[in-house]
Scaffold this active site. Structure first.
Site, PDB file in Angstrom:
ATOM      1  CE  LYS A 164      33.919  46.519  31.214  1.00  0.00           C
ATOM      2  NZ  LYS A 164      34.366  46.748  32.107  1.00  0.00           N
TER       3      LYS A 164
ATOM      4  CE  LYS B 254      45.027  45.723  34.214  1.00  0.00           C
ATOM      5  NZ  LYS B 254      44.602  44.774  35.002  1.00  0.00           N
TER       6      LYS B 254
ATOM      7  CD  GLU C 239      37.694  39.385  37.237  1.00  0.00           C
ATOM      8  OE1 GLU C 239      38.600  40.448  37.998  1.00  0.00           O
ATOM      9  OE2 GLU C 239      36.763  39.224  36.635  1.00  0.00           O
TER      10      GLU C 239
ATOM     11  CG  HIS D 277      39.421  44.649  30.081  1.00  0.00           C
ATOM     12  ND1 HIS D 277      39.240  45.302  29.437  1.00  0.00           N
ATOM     13  CD2 HIS D 277      38.873  44.194  30.624  1.00  0.00           C
ATOM     14  CE1 HIS D 277      38.909  46.105  30.042  1.00  0.00           C
ATOM     15  NE2 HIS D 277      37.961  45.310  31.281  1.00  0.00           N
TER      16      HIS D 277
ATOM     17  CE  LYS E  78      33.569  39.421  37.328  1.00  0.00           C
ATOM     18  NZ  LYS E  78      34.455  40.197  36.735  1.00  0.00           N
TER      19      LYS E  78
HETATM   20  C1  BG6 Z   1      36.448  45.388  34.332  1.00  0.00           C
HETATM   21  C2  BG6 Z   1      35.515  44.658  34.569  1.00  0.00           C
HETATM   22  O1  BG6 Z   1      36.914  45.866  33.476  1.00  0.00           O
HETATM   23  O2  BG6 Z   1      37.923  44.736  34.794  1.00  0.00           O
HETATM   24  C3  BG6 Z   1      35.687  43.338  36.136  1.00  0.00           C
HETATM   25  O3  BG6 Z   1      34.356  45.536  34.357  1.00  0.00           O
HETATM   26  C4  BG6 Z   1      36.650  42.163  35.897  1.00  0.00           C
HETATM   27  O4  BG6 Z   1      34.137  43.047  36.076  1.00  0.00           O
HETATM   28  C5  BG6 Z   1      37.638  43.426  35.979  1.00  0.00           C
HETATM   29  O5  BG6 Z   1      36.637  42.793  37.299  1.00  0.00           O
HETATM   30  C6  BG6 Z   1      38.855  43.078  35.807  1.00  0.00           C
HETATM   31  O6  BG6 Z   1      40.654  44.278  35.862  1.00  0.00           O
HETATM   32  P1  BG6 Z   1      41.725  44.355  37.050  1.00  0.00           P
HETATM   33  O7  BG6 Z   1      42.265  45.623  36.611  1.00  0.00           O
HETATM   34  O8  BG6 Z   1      41.220  43.694  38.167  1.00  0.00           O
HETATM   35  O9  BG6 Z   1      42.367  42.885  36.485  1.00  0.00           O
END
Ligand code: BG6
Length: 447
Positions: free
Chosen positions: A128, A162, A196, A220, A306
């Site tokens: 993506k 995951k 995050e 996601h 974020k």
């Molecule tokens: C990615 C996003 O697809 O997923 C990011 O582009 C994000 O912005 C990340 O930080 C999060 O993935 P994970 O595996 O770190 O939870």
């Protein structure tokens, strides 16, 4: 054989090569890895750049090529690929597009012009964003489909690799304790939380064009939501599962503007690659409703952002309260939590009587810690790359899912909500408190 376009990028260094290296260590991959990038560096320098040692057996499989991808002809590396393919008796070629979408067309032209698709299987993998909206996604798909058939196109949504996301189906369809509750009869609301702590970091250029909805929700969150909400498939085949997931996406009701919260962390406009006047959202919270019998009246709340106080990815199913004459002080609703990251696991919260007189309760948790029992969880990319080699498409996003997800997200984004500023380190629940409080609910905060 693996051919990576975009070999000097962050994704290749942080995720792809470590995943392929792990598969190599497990004896699952032993073929050349052709890395194509723009930087003018030697193979030895490249190996160092990606954090490997020349003495590693994996490094011997790596071959770096500097190529300008906008030139549709590069006899040197094409000749090399063909020679290596033959010498190593490779069974097929995995083309990994770790490149911005504007480079897809030149790379496709290059593959076409070099006749690289002869011999063995040929599969293409990309990430993506699958376009910026439905229109651009269609353009992109058209380009890729000029040389690859849908069965050979693997669209990565790394969340599907995951462990705890894969576990959703097992949890639902093999446990009567969960499956029996999985509907509006018992569930009051569902919360998908993907908070995050990180800022946009070095990805400002990409992120500013995308924003939290395109970056996290279109893919996601929609994948998690459809796995949670789908009906049991007729058979556990990839086709039947996808059919059910798509039915969920089609049944999503358009989101009301009052059910969209958008935020931007303070200081975002000063990040590298970000427009100093940007209104891109770095936080969003949304309320979705699914128009079918199972989920009628059950809101699905999605939240991601974020620069928040915590890094946490989880799904919480909040159960309805028991209708009973027994009213206890401090009683709380039961919650089934699927923790995807960190500390993967599943927990159930319930009321327990506090020792002593009276009927005061205290919420307690039954907690299953995944890593405490299974310590060999492979990383998502390792799982997914191996699946590509095996030719299994079950953990990848189908084109129809992309279409229906974009239809819904395009409509949502057209509603253009106001983007509010928030302090870095804020709690996601606080920023989006009103979205739930107006429904007399609150965000789950037990993990
Ligand atoms: C990615 C996003 O697809 O997923 C990011 O582009 C994000 O912005 C990340 O930080 C999060 O993935 P994970 O595996 O770190 O939870």
């Amino acid at each position: 054989m693996i051919i990576i376009f975009g070999a000097t990028g962050d994704l290749t260094k942080r995720k792809l090569l470590p995943a392929i290296n792990n598969l190599h260590k497990k004896g699952l991959i032993d073929c050349p890895v052709i890395c194509i990038g723009r930087r003018d560096i030697s193979n030895t320098e490249y190996i160092k750049l990606v954090g490997l040692k020349s003495s590693d057996s994996f490094s011997k499989l790596i071959h770096y090529f500097k190529t300008d991808l906008t030139e549709s002809n590069n006899p040197l590396f094409v000749k090399f690929i063909k020679k290596e393919f033959k010498e190593h008796k490779c069974k097929g070629k995995l083309f990994y597009f770790a490149i911005p979408q504007k480079l897809f067309k030149p790379v496709i032209d290059l593959i076409k012009a070099s006749k690289l698709l002869s011999g063995g299987w040929n599969r293409v993998v990309f990430e993506k964003p699958f376009g910026y909206d439905l229109v651009t996604a269609k353009e992109l798909n058209k380009q890729v489909s000029t040389i690859f058939k849908e069965k050979d196109i693997y669209r990565i949504d790394h969340f599907l690799g995951k462990e705890l996301v894969q576990n959703i189906q097992v949890l639902r369809f093999t446990n009567s304790i969960f499956e029996q509750m999985w509907s509006n009869e018992f569930i009051d609301n569902v919360q998908v939380i993907m908070d995050e702590k990180v800022l946009v970091g070095s990805r400002g250029g990409y992120y500013d064009n995308a924003g939290a909805v395109r970056d996290m929700v279109q893919n996601h969150a929609m994948q998690i939501l459809s796995l949670i909400a789908m009906e049991p498939p007729k058979r556990m085949t990839n086709e039947e599962i996808i059919k059910e997931k798509i039915k969920v996406l089609k049944a999503l009701k358009p989101v009301k503007p009052s059910d969209i919260v958008l935020g931007q962390y303070k200081g975002y406009r000063g990040e590298r690659g970000v427009d100093p006047h940007s209104d891109t959202e770095t936080f969003t919270a949304l309320k979705f409703n699914i128009n079918n019998d199972r989920w009628k009246g059950v809101p699905f709340y999605i939240r991601t952002g974020k620069a928040l106080s915590k890094s946490l990815t989880e799904v919480n199913l909040v159960l309805k309260r028991v209708k009973s004459d027994l009213i206890c002080k401090n009683e709380v609703p039961n919650i089934i939590s699927i923790r995807i990251k960190p500390e993967e696991g599943v927990s159930i919260r319930f009321n327990n009587k506090l020792p002593g007189h009276g009927l005061e309760t205290s919420p307690v948790k039954m907690d299953f810690c995944h890593r405490c029992l299974f310590d060999n969880n492979p990383e998502a990319y390792e799982v997914l790359i191996h699946e590509v080699f095996m030719g299994n498409k079950g953990l990848f996003t189908s084109w129809d899912e992309v279409v229906h997800s974009w239809k819904f997200i395009d409509d949502l984004l057209s509603k253009n909500g106001k983007v509010r500023k928030y302090e870095r380190g804020s709690s996601g629940s606080m920023i989006a408190r009103k979205l739930l409080s107006k429904d007399r609910r609150e965000w789950v905060e037990i993990n």
